[in-house]
Design an enzyme around this catalytic site. Structure first.
Site, mmCIF file in Angstrom:
data_model
loop_
_atom_site.group_PDB
_atom_site.id
_atom_site.type_symbol
_atom_site.label_atom_id
_atom_site.label_comp_id
_atom_site.label_asym_id
_atom_site.label_seq_id
_atom_site.Cartn_x
_atom_site.Cartn_y
_atom_site.Cartn_z
ATOM 1 N N GLU A 70 0.831 -1.206 0.000
ATOM 2 C CA GLU A 70 0.000 0.000 0.000
ATOM 3 C C GLU A 70 0.868 1.260 0.000
ATOM 4 O O GLU A 70 0.545 2.250 -0.677
ATOM 5 C CB GLU A 70 -0.926 -0.010 1.219
ATOM 6 C CG GLU A 70 -1.908 1.148 1.262
ATOM 7 C CD GLU A 70 -2.889 1.118 0.104
ATOM 8 O OE1 GLU A 70 -3.113 2.187 -0.493
ATOM 9 O OE2 GLU A 70 -3.420 0.025 -0.202
ATOM 10 N N GLU A 77 1.566 6.289 -7.152
ATOM 11 C CA GLU A 77 0.505 7.202 -7.577
ATOM 12 C C GLU A 77 0.952 8.659 -7.450
ATOM 13 O O GLU A 77 0.668 9.485 -8.337
ATOM 14 C CB GLU A 77 -0.748 6.961 -6.741
ATOM 15 C CG GLU A 77 -1.475 5.666 -7.066
ATOM 16 C CD GLU A 77 -2.760 5.538 -6.290
ATOM 17 O OE1 GLU A 77 -2.974 6.348 -5.353
ATOM 18 O OE2 GLU A 77 -3.561 4.635 -6.594
#
Length: 257
Positions: A70, A77
């Site tokens: 994560e 991102e």
């Protein structure tokens, strides 16, 4: 870029930057918050059920794998958004691949957790295991979980820093956790009063130095005592009150002649 800019940073500074990165991901990413809360609940359930060390290590490893992926997904991102703000098929594929890595790790962790807990609750020895005196790994695991919950509270509260201040007093939580162990394990009133008194002095010192408010040290005390009660009192209660029929294996049906 000058050569001096490549000099190694102070390890303490590097550690603080790493913690700040994790805190930023927790504040900004809903999935990171979900995974952290889920891991805390699973870890607490494992401690309460007195899972063996190998099973607990498997749960910790899988949870760490999910959190690591994560974090990488968040970093990827952010990098893609920094490079381009317009839609691009390659940018979409990069984000989708990073999200897929998170999905694979989460599914793997869920499968491992299901196998571990299914085997734990179906064991006929579970009631006996629950009423056994707690071992050092139980105390250490609960202490690590307490620190994790305090850090999560500090990050979510958006007050103070991770090492000082915050909506939950870490010093108060640690002091009352140790006092809670004595409270639930040592049946001597004098010892219990002294341990709670020392914990109260630690909490008072945080209030007098104006690092924390009374509410914040009380939050640490309540969190620590609740966790100590869950870890030390709930397992024996379950061991004595769970129906033994829940753990008996069904009798095999006779084979047809």
């Amino acid at each position: 870029m000058s050569h001096s800019s490549w000099r190694a940073k102070n390890p303490v500074v590097s550690f603080r930057h790493a913690v700040e990165g994790i805190a930023h991901a927790f504040r900004t990413q809903r999935n990171m918050r979900f995974h952290t809360i889920a891991f805390s609940l699973v870890f607490l359930a494992g401690i309460i059920l007195r899972l063996p060390r190998v099973e607990m290590l498997a749960l910790v490893f899988c949870a760490a794998l999910v959190l690591i992926t994560e974090l990488f997904n968040t970093a990827i991102e952010g990098t893609v958004d920094m490079i381009t703000q317009s839609y691009h098929p390659a940018a979409k594929f990069v984000k989708d691949i990073a999200a897929g890595a998170v999905l694979i790790s989460a599914v793997t962790a869920a499968l491992v957790g299901a196998v571990v807990f299914w085997g734990a609750v179906r064991l006929e020895s579970l009631p006996v295991r629950l009423i056994q005196p707690p071992t050092v790994p139980v105390f250490a695991g609960a202490f690590v979980l307490l620190l994790l919950l305090v850090l999560v509270g500090k990050i979510a509260g958006k007050k103070g820093s991770l090492l000082q201040g915050g909506v939950i007093s870490g010093h108060s939580a640690i002091a009352f956790y140790l006092a809670g162990i004595i409270l639930f394990l040592v049946p001597q009133p004098a010892v219990v009063v002294l341990s709670l008194g020392l914990a109260a002095l630690v909490a008072q010192s945080r209030v007098e130095t104006k690092v924390h408010t009374l509410r914040e040290v009380a939050a640490g005390a309540v969190l620590a005592l609740t966790l100590a009660a869950l870890v030390l009192k709930v397992p024996p209660w379950l061991g004595y009150h769970l129906p033994t029929s829940w753990f008996s294996l069904p009798a095999a049906s006779p084979l047809p002649k």
